[in-house]
Design a protein around this motif. Structure first.
Motif, PDB file in Angstrom:
ATOM      1  N   THR A  70       0.891  -1.745  -0.318  1.00 35.78           N
ATOM      2  CA  THR A  70       0.318   0.075   0.095  1.00 35.78           C
ATOM      3  C   THR A  70       0.611   1.094  -0.353  1.00 35.78           C
ATOM      4  O   THR A  70       1.890   1.286   0.716  1.00 35.78           O
ATOM      5  N   LYS A  72       2.629   4.465   0.942  1.00 38.13           N
ATOM      6  CA  LYS A  72       2.600   5.548   1.763  1.00 38.13           C
ATOM      7  C   LYS A  72       3.403   6.832   1.759  1.00 38.13           C
ATOM      8  O   LYS A  72       3.495   7.012   0.432  1.00 38.13           O
ATOM      9  N   THR A  73       3.215   7.723   2.272  1.00 41.89           N
ATOM     10  CA  THR A  73       3.209   9.292   2.268  1.00 41.89           C
ATOM     11  C   THR A  73       4.735   8.809   1.521  1.00 41.89           C
ATOM     12  O   THR A  73       4.182  10.008   0.241  1.00 41.89           O
ATOM     13  N   GLU A  74       5.533   8.400   1.462  1.00 40.53           N
ATOM     14  CA  GLU A  74       6.924   8.309   1.134  1.00 40.53           C
ATOM     15  C   GLU A  74       6.918   7.846  -0.552  1.00 40.53           C
ATOM     16  O   GLU A  74       7.548   8.980  -0.821  1.00 40.53           O
ATOM     17  N   HIS A  75       6.080   7.020  -0.630  1.00 38.58           N
ATOM     18  CA  HIS A  75       6.018   6.980  -1.904  1.00 38.58           C
ATOM     19  C   HIS A  75       5.116   7.705  -2.410  1.00 38.58           C
ATOM     20  O   HIS A  75       5.689   8.399  -4.065  1.00 38.58           O
TER      21      HIS A  75
END
Length: 94
Positions: A70, A72-75
């Motif tokens: 899923t 995340k913010t980093e992606h």
């Protein structure tokens, strides 16, 4: 990071990927002075240099679900960065 920097310094040919990897490594370790120094020294590329990577980046981002991951913010941050550097600002904003 000292080992990584040694390898980088000994490279005869550095790509945009090698510059980015080292800069991000310093940034993730909190050494923003070194990251900024390298960024300032890195060869400046126009946005066309990123255009070939945009489609590949989009493909891998979409494929994350196939691997049970899923985003995340980093992606999302990476996608915004990639799109922004390629000059796709409206898409990055979305």
């Amino acid at each position: 990071m000292s080992c990584v920097r040694k390898v980088f310094d000994e490279m005869t040919k550095r790509s945009q990927v090698s510059w980015t990897a080292l800069i991000c490594g310093y940034a993730r370790k909190g050494d923003m002075d070194s990251a900024r120094e390298l960024f300032d020294k890195s060869p400046k590329k126009d946005s066309a240099a990123y255009n070939g990577l945009v489609e590949e980046g989009k493909m891998w981002f979409k494929a994350m679900g196939e691997f049970g991951l899923t985003p995340k913010t980093e992606h999302y941050g990476c996608m915004v960065d990639l799109l922004g550097k390629a000059g796709c600002l409206e898409e990055a904003e979305k």
